[in-house]
Scaffold this motif. Sequence first.
Motif, mmCIF file in Angstrom:
data_model
loop_
_atom_site.group_PDB
_atom_site.id
_atom_site.type_symbol
_atom_site.label_atom_id
_atom_site.label_comp_id
_atom_site.label_asym_id
_atom_site.label_seq_id
_atom_site.Cartn_x
_atom_site.Cartn_y
_atom_site.Cartn_z
ATOM 1 N N ASP A 70 0.659 -1.172 -0.109
ATOM 2 C CA ASP A 70 -0.013 -0.059 -0.103
ATOM 3 C C ASP A 70 0.847 1.253 -0.060
ATOM 4 O O ASP A 70 0.673 2.221 -0.653
ATOM 5 C CB ASP A 70 -0.862 -0.027 1.243
ATOM 6 N N TYR A 71 1.968 1.366 0.894
ATOM 7 C CA TYR A 71 2.978 2.360 1.092
ATOM 8 C C TYR A 71 3.622 2.527 -0.153
ATOM 9 O O TYR A 71 3.542 3.695 -1.033
ATOM 10 C CB TYR A 71 3.951 1.986 2.068
ATOM 11 N N ALA A 72 3.951 1.514 -0.956
ATOM 12 C CA ALA A 72 4.661 1.474 -2.142
ATOM 13 C C ALA A 72 3.850 2.113 -3.172
ATOM 14 O O ALA A 72 4.058 2.813 -4.321
ATOM 15 C CB ALA A 72 5.478 0.181 -2.604
ATOM 16 N N ARG A 73 2.805 1.701 -3.440
ATOM 17 C CA ARG A 73 1.585 1.955 -4.310
ATOM 18 C C ARG A 73 1.501 3.466 -4.329
ATOM 19 O O ARG A 73 1.446 4.272 -5.416
ATOM 20 C CB ARG A 73 0.250 1.333 -4.350
ATOM 21 N N ALA A 74 1.351 4.157 -3.277
ATOM 22 C CA ALA A 74 1.232 5.691 -3.004
ATOM 23 C C ALA A 74 2.630 6.331 -3.743
ATOM 24 O O ALA A 74 2.196 7.548 -4.213
ATOM 25 C CB ALA A 74 0.932 6.148 -1.818
ATOM 26 N N LYS A 75 3.652 5.845 -3.804
ATOM 27 C CA LYS A 75 4.877 6.460 -4.058
ATOM 28 C C LYS A 75 5.241 6.045 -5.593
ATOM 29 O O LYS A 75 6.698 6.273 -5.921
ATOM 30 C CB LYS A 75 5.726 6.237 -3.068
ATOM 31 N N HIS A 76 4.267 5.128 -6.215
ATOM 32 C CA HIS A 76 4.970 4.639 -7.632
ATOM 33 C C HIS A 76 5.947 3.859 -7.544
ATOM 34 O O HIS A 76 6.936 3.713 -8.575
ATOM 35 C CB HIS A 76 4.791 5.818 -8.445
ATOM 36 N N ILE A 77 6.092 3.289 -6.437
ATOM 37 C CA ILE A 77 7.321 2.269 -6.407
ATOM 38 C C ILE A 77 6.860 0.766 -6.658
ATOM 39 O O ILE A 77 5.773 0.336 -6.421
ATOM 40 C CB ILE A 77 7.754 2.112 -4.859
ATOM 41 N N PRO A 132 22.451 -4.042 -4.119
ATOM 42 C CA PRO A 132 22.498 -3.688 -2.533
ATOM 43 C C PRO A 132 21.451 -4.434 -1.685
ATOM 44 O O PRO A 132 20.319 -4.627 -2.661
ATOM 45 C CB PRO A 132 22.061 -2.394 -2.792
ATOM 46 N N ILE A 133 21.335 -4.788 -0.637
ATOM 47 C CA ILE A 133 20.539 -5.713 0.263
ATOM 48 C C ILE A 133 20.131 -4.560 1.285
ATOM 49 O O ILE A 133 21.196 -4.203 1.952
ATOM 50 C CB ILE A 133 20.989 -6.856 0.589
ATOM 51 N N LEU A 134 19.045 -4.258 1.511
ATOM 52 C CA LEU A 134 18.519 -3.504 2.753
ATOM 53 C C LEU A 134 17.751 -4.283 3.587
ATOM 54 O O LEU A 134 16.896 -4.925 3.060
ATOM 55 C CB LEU A 134 17.752 -2.336 2.075
ATOM 56 N N ALA A 135 17.940 -4.179 4.746
ATOM 57 C CA ALA A 135 17.317 -5.157 5.655
ATOM 58 C C ALA A 135 16.905 -4.461 7.002
ATOM 59 O O ALA A 135 17.458 -3.565 7.480
ATOM 60 C CB ALA A 135 18.276 -6.229 5.978
ATOM 61 N N MET A 136 15.533 -4.841 7.280
ATOM 62 C CA MET A 136 14.771 -4.729 8.491
ATOM 63 C C MET A 136 15.078 -5.694 9.409
ATOM 64 O O MET A 136 14.438 -6.643 8.929
ATOM 65 C CB MET A 136 13.429 -3.868 8.542
ATOM 66 N N LYS A 137 15.363 -5.814 10.552
ATOM 67 C CA LYS A 137 15.544 -6.906 11.549
ATOM 68 C C LYS A 137 14.763 -6.355 12.676
ATOM 69 O O LYS A 137 15.551 -5.591 13.474
ATOM 70 C CB LYS A 137 16.824 -7.457 11.644
ATOM 71 N N VAL A 150 10.182 1.061 7.610
ATOM 72 C CA VAL A 150 9.747 0.957 6.220
ATOM 73 C C VAL A 150 10.187 2.164 5.309
ATOM 74 O O VAL A 150 10.856 1.954 4.232
ATOM 75 C CB VAL A 150 8.317 0.480 6.034
ATOM 76 N N GLU A 151 9.748 3.358 5.956
ATOM 77 C CA GLU A 151 10.444 4.528 5.212
ATOM 78 C C GLU A 151 11.573 4.715 4.790
ATOM 79 O O GLU A 151 11.916 4.867 3.782
ATOM 80 C CB GLU A 151 9.773 5.501 5.984
ATOM 81 N N GLU A 152 12.512 4.471 5.821
ATOM 82 C CA GLU A 152 13.926 4.521 5.763
ATOM 83 C C GLU A 152 14.496 3.365 4.450
ATOM 84 O O GLU A 152 15.070 3.718 3.664
ATOM 85 C CB GLU A 152 14.882 4.298 6.756
ATOM 86 N N PRO A 195 14.911 16.763 4.440
ATOM 87 C CA PRO A 195 16.326 16.897 3.918
ATOM 88 C C PRO A 195 17.321 15.832 4.395
ATOM 89 O O PRO A 195 18.034 15.152 3.768
ATOM 90 C CB PRO A 195 16.797 18.349 4.217
ATOM 91 N N GLU A 196 16.995 15.503 5.548
ATOM 92 C CA GLU A 196 17.788 14.689 6.503
ATOM 93 C C GLU A 196 17.578 13.279 5.789
ATOM 94 O O GLU A 196 18.686 12.513 5.595
ATOM 95 C CB GLU A 196 17.245 14.253 7.931
ATOM 96 N N SER A 197 16.468 12.826 5.365
ATOM 97 C CA SER A 197 16.308 11.580 4.552
ATOM 98 C C SER A 197 17.082 11.518 3.410
ATOM 99 O O SER A 197 17.675 10.455 2.906
ATOM 100 C CB SER A 197 14.788 11.263 4.455
ATOM 101 N N MET A 198 17.190 12.565 2.620
ATOM 102 C CA MET A 198 17.573 12.657 1.530
ATOM 103 C C MET A 198 19.209 12.643 1.614
ATOM 104 O O MET A 198 19.791 11.812 0.957
ATOM 105 C CB MET A 198 17.393 14.074 0.782
ATOM 106 N N ALA A 199 19.921 13.258 2.423
ATOM 107 C CA ALA A 199 21.248 13.269 2.720
ATOM 108 C C ALA A 199 21.562 11.775 3.080
ATOM 109 O O ALA A 199 22.688 11.177 2.742
ATOM 110 C CB ALA A 199 21.712 14.246 3.734
ATOM 111 N N ASP A 200 21.033 11.252 4.039
ATOM 112 C CA ASP A 200 21.048 9.981 4.624
ATOM 113 C C ASP A 200 21.230 8.800 3.356
ATOM 114 O O ASP A 200 22.022 8.003 3.175
ATOM 115 C CB ASP A 200 19.954 9.474 5.528
ATOM 116 N N ALA A 201 20.049 9.179 2.536
ATOM 117 C CA ALA A 201 19.992 7.926 1.345
ATOM 118 C C ALA A 201 21.154 8.109 0.235
ATOM 119 O O ALA A 201 21.696 7.046 0.125
ATOM 120 C CB ALA A 201 18.502 8.469 0.708
#
Lengths: 710, 80
Positions: free
Chosen positions: A181-188, A247-252, A292-294, A447-453
């Motif tokens: 649902d989250y991804a659909r709203a962001k066209h991912i 790349p592998i991104l993981a939430m644990k 999830v957002e990060e 902007p913090e999320s942008m710089a972090d990404a």
Amino acid sequence: MSDAFSERMKNIDRIFYPKSIAVLGANNVRGTVPSDILTNILKADFNGVVYPVNPKERHLFSIKTYKYVIDIEDPIDIAVIVYPSSVMHLALEQCGQKGIKGAIIISAGFKEVGGKGIEREEKIKEIARKYGISFIGPNCLGVINTDPEVKLDASFARKTPDEGDIAFISQSGALCTAVLDYARAKHIGFSKFVSIGNKADISEVDLLYYLKDDPKTKVILLYLEEISDGTALLQAARTVIQETGKPILAMKSGRTHAGASAAASHTGSLAGNDEICDAAFKQAGIIRCEDVEEMFNKAIAFTYQPLPKGNRVAIITNAGGPGVLTTDAAIHCGLELPKFNPETTKILKSELPPTANISNPVDVIGDARADRYNAAVSSIMKDENVDGVFVILTPQSMTEIESIAKEICHIASQHTKPIYTSFMGEADVAVGVDILLRNRIPHYILPESMADAFASTYKFTKFLEDVHKPIPEFEDVDVQKARGILDEALKQGKKYLPEEEAVKVLEAYKFPVLKSGLAESAEEAGKLADELGYPAVMKIISEDVVHKFDVGGVVLDIGTRGEAEKAYNTILDNVKKAKPDAKIKGVMVRKMIPPGEEVILGLKRDESFGTVIMFGLGGIFVEVFKDVSFRIAPLDNIAAEKLISETKAAIILGGARGRKPKDINALKETIMRLSQLAVECPQIRELDVNPLIVLDDGKGCFVADTKIML
Amino acid sequence: MDRVEIQNRIKKVISKVLNINEESIGDNANFIFDLGADSLQSVELVAAFEEEFNIEMEEDKALEVQTVADATEFISQYLK
């Protein structure tokens, strides 16, 4: 590659790319899992044949329906099974008889419910083994493959996601639906979407190997609740990252610290499950995300734009405040704001108004329309001093949000440098954000999320450059001697190695240990101190005393023979008072190590990830400051360097507050010797070297105290 | 009551609850896998067996009964 591995990969490929699917237990009661699974397959326009199986119905949604899967005349690639867990074994047995090699078991009621559920899970695993079936689940949402070649949605998700290049593997089915649902709203979009549930057979490890070779997948996202085989996961992740650069991104989940507090060593106490997981992920190159957002902020950075060649970013903004915020965030994330080359400065000067700030961060001023953004972004994108561009927009009355978004998309398409954006606000900027995301320009609310990404993508490129460093092996070590001491202690049923033996083990591995002697009387202590030199240190030797300082078992800075004799008696008195039953072997006498910085080294065995090496600020307050970091053995040079550099101790060792820099090279060598000892002597359960005294640069480091647990 | 009679009456009950032909019910048929009972119907079957044989079955154990043969054995024990 073994036959079993290659057969398993073939079965997983069948699950993602079936030509025919049997849906066992399907029905037509809308709004139920058995019905929604079947309708999702149909609605997604599956490019193959579907065979519903239901003992009572002769047709479902106008499709001929079979009583049993074995009644189907045609060959079947995979089974999607929604029967209750109580009859799952019957269904899977028939799948085996039918020659089906891949299955998705949706139903719950297995290991997750305990009791009989555990037996049921074991039973289906046994049947799968018997027939060579590989299966996803049980207790899962299902599998989605958006590849137009197959268009498979064998899940009970609300909506099928768009095609994309991100693969998502999740242990939680519920999180899957939220993510969709989250991804659909962001066209991912997604390439593959897998809910692995109880992962009774196919696990995240298998899927990582499969996705490594999946041309549709550029980034892999993982959500894990428990890691059953950390070593295998790390190996798979390393293979994916090193061989393909994906790349592998993981939430644990489960970050809370538990279970480690009762450990006997400092290392045991500090190395909780989460800290170890964190270290292991870092070492393998897995990017760990908090939420999830990060995860998606970073995923789109990796897939939408080229990876940066460096960490130098230019900021272009139409507002001062957000420019400063972004600058702070960039610096905080380790990025640099370079000076532009003269050509860029010339263009900016001629294209922007005199009030504009033409140095980095560039302020095109609040009344900027699309032309000013265009001039600034396009000239800066050509600047060789810049590795990536952050475009900030705040919506003023005259801001051409839509046009600016389109200009950015156009410029991005002409360059191989990444552009990230932050159109700050919500309602007014929505139209621009939509254009950006549809055109694969990463957009961030903060902007913090942008710089972090951006920093994540940069660090990942750096990681890829460093991955092939060899593991050093010291040939001057005496493995047999160390093993002999450890084996003998184990034979005698010892749980701790007496200090003098622990020192011998370290000596066998050429740790920097000063010569010492054991005194059994005050007179002997004085004699030994004279021989070994002053100032001297003396400490109790007893298998019953682990933390010597706590019982007054250590005396430092002994300057004369008389003081040594006195110290012997003081130590014995203190220990007898604190631990009356302790069996005392004597008192160890050694020349004191010159002043330096105290650090701690340690090792601990972890059930899931293997051998953990710890480094940090040492001394008696290790647990208080918790300035430690971890890596999984064996360590290469880079891992040893990072182990040190991640701590505040690194700043002290580097020469904080006018002190001389310490001997980092000697420290690094000692860490790598510890790593080799850990790998070659599995008899050691836990080990602390605390403190290790690091002297000024070029003067080495020395082990002051050590504990080895078996 | 002998086992054959118990089994026949069980099949009659199943036929009524699941709305299927009595002849199509095999002696070892599984209520869910072979006869298509859903979870609600499995509970209904237990209630119907209790009514048919005038017995009270222990719920947890009764729900473990999954086949005609299981039911015959289980109910025979109650009627002893």
